[in-house]
Design a protein around this motif. Structure first.
Motif, PDB file in Angstrom:
ATOM      1  N   UNK A  21       0.829  -1.205   0.000  1.00 58.32           N
ATOM      2  CA  UNK A  21       0.000   0.000   0.000  1.00 58.32           C
ATOM      3  C   UNK A  21       0.861   1.252   0.000  1.00 58.32           C
ATOM      4  N   UNK A  22       1.916   1.254   0.815  1.00 62.31           N
ATOM      5  CA  UNK A  22       2.809   2.403   0.842  1.00 62.31           C
ATOM      6  C   UNK A  22       3.523   2.612  -0.479  1.00 62.31           C
ATOM      7  N   UNK A  23       3.962   1.506  -1.103  1.00 62.81           N
ATOM      8  CA  UNK A  23       4.673   1.605  -2.379  1.00 62.81           C
ATOM      9  C   UNK A  23       3.773   2.147  -3.483  1.00 62.81           C
ATOM     10  N   UNK A  24       2.525   1.654  -3.533  1.00 65.69           N
ATOM     11  CA  UNK A  24       1.594   2.130  -4.559  1.00 65.69           C
ATOM     12  C   UNK A  24       1.288   3.609  -4.372  1.00 65.69           C
ATOM     13  N   UNK A  25       1.065   4.022  -3.138  1.00 63.13           N
ATOM     14  CA  UNK A  25       0.794   5.433  -2.870  1.00 63.13           C
ATOM     15  C   UNK A  25       1.965   6.317  -3.246  1.00 63.13           C
ATOM     16  N   UNK A  26       3.191   5.843  -2.953  1.00 62.83           N
ATOM     17  CA  UNK A  26       4.390   6.623  -3.257  1.00 62.83           C
ATOM     18  C   UNK A  26       4.641   6.689  -4.762  1.00 62.83           C
ATOM     19  N   UNK A  27       4.559   5.533  -5.436  1.00 60.66           N
ATOM     20  CA  UNK A  27       4.787   5.503  -6.879  1.00 60.66           C
ATOM     21  C   UNK A  27       3.701   6.267  -7.637  1.00 60.66           C
ATOM     22  N   UNK A  28       2.501   6.230  -7.118  1.00 62.29           N
ATOM     23  CA  UNK A  28       1.399   6.952  -7.760  1.00 62.29           C
ATOM     24  C   UNK A  28       1.436   8.442  -7.492  1.00 62.29           C
ATOM     25  N   UNK A  29       2.242   8.858  -6.507  1.00 62.92           N
ATOM     26  CA  UNK A  29       2.386  10.269  -6.213  1.00 62.92           C
ATOM     27  C   UNK A  29       1.244  10.883  -5.443  1.00 62.92           C
ATOM     28  N   UNK A  30       0.397  10.044  -4.812  1.00 63.62           N
ATOM     29  CA  UNK A  30      -0.743  10.601  -4.083  1.00 63.62           C
ATOM     30  C   UNK A  30      -0.655  10.363  -2.577  1.00 63.62           C
ATOM     31  N   UNK A  31       0.400   9.708  -2.100  1.00 61.73           N
ATOM     32  CA  UNK A  31       0.552   9.482  -0.662  1.00 61.73           C
ATOM     33  C   UNK A  31       2.031   9.275  -0.335  1.00 61.73           C
ATOM     34  N   UNK A  32       2.438   9.739   0.825  1.00 58.53           N
ATOM     35  CA  UNK A  32       3.811   9.518   1.282  1.00 58.53           C
ATOM     36  C   UNK A  32       3.910   8.104   1.851  1.00 58.53           C
TER      37      UNK A  32
END
Length: 252
Positions: A21-32
């Motif tokens: 979940x953290x990786x997807x948010x970071x790669x997607x640019x919408x979550x740290x």
């Protein structure tokens, strides 16, 4: 179906999903990524602490009462601060109490569920959580509506309506939107989602019929709690008890 065993495999799966979940948010640019991981770690710590606390407090009826009061106080603070930043936030306690107290009393007096700490703590906790959500949604929506339609409120006042009636005239049509999440959850249960009480009882070894009955009790109880809470929020907002700093505040 048996209960879920707490094993290293379960911990590994939880950790993998959290990192994903953290990786997807970071790669997607919408979550740290650190915010996501931090939320997961915080949730794990809180659940561990609460599990230990509940295992202890359910042995004593007065400790169960103290724990419920703490849950209520946290809910009031959370809902109130979501609605407003001024000192009227504590009025959020009125709709939460008005919704939860009668429903919890009906459950206890009727003996529809076992009157034990192990049952009452999670059940009342769900009711308080539903009242928190409904109170926060309704309070924010109603105050937003009054701010955006300030001119209509003033026009109603100029026609001779009282402060309460003028606010009600503008705010009442929007109050029902706060009940939509609970209505949608009840309408789609079993077809779109299988809520936590149902799944938890199945994992605990209950029959599907028992799990369904308990889940229905929870959902209908939440509808009653949230309907009462929204009605109470509408009234206290209309009476100017729950406000935001601005032209429509009684202090202005």
């Amino acid at each position: 179906m048996g209960s879920v065993a707490v094993t290293p495999v379960l911990g590994g799966v939880i950790g993998f999903l959290l990192v994903a979940a953290g990786a997807v948010g970071w790669l997607g640019g919408f979550a740290r990524w650190w915010s996501v991981l931090g939320a997961g770690v915080r949730g794990a710590v809180q659940l561990a602490v609460v599990s230990l606390v509940i295992a202890y407090v359910v042995r004593s009826s007065w400790l169960v009462g103290v724990f419920v009061v703490v849950m209520f106080a946290v809910a009031v603070r959370t809902a109130g601060r979501r609605i407003t930043g001024d000192r009227t936030w504590w009025w959020a306690g009125v709709p939460i109490a008005a919704g939860v107290a009668p429903v919890a009393a009906v459950l206890v007096v009727s003996r529809a569920v076992p009157v034990t700490g192990l049952v009452l703590v999670p059940l009342v906790g769900q009711l308080i959580g539903g009242a928190l959500t409904a109170t926060a949604l309704a309070g924010r929506r109603l105050l937003d509506e009054l701010e955006q339609r300030r001119g209509e409120v003033e026009a109603a006042l100029s026609l001779g309506l009282s402060d309460r009636d003028a606010r009600l005239e503008i705010a009442r049509p929007s109050a029902g939107t706060a009940l939509v999440p609970a209505l949608d959850q009840t309408r789609t249960v079993g077809m779109v989602t299988l809520p936590g009480a149902f799944v938890g009882m199945l994992l605990g070894g209950a029959s599907p019929v028992q799990a369904g009955a308990v889940q229905l009790l929870v959902l209908v109880g939440l509808l009653a709690v949230e309907a009462v809470a929204i009605a109470a929020v509408l009234e206290i907002v209309a009476r100017g008890r729950l406000t935001r700093p601005g032209p429509l505040s009684p202090a202005a």
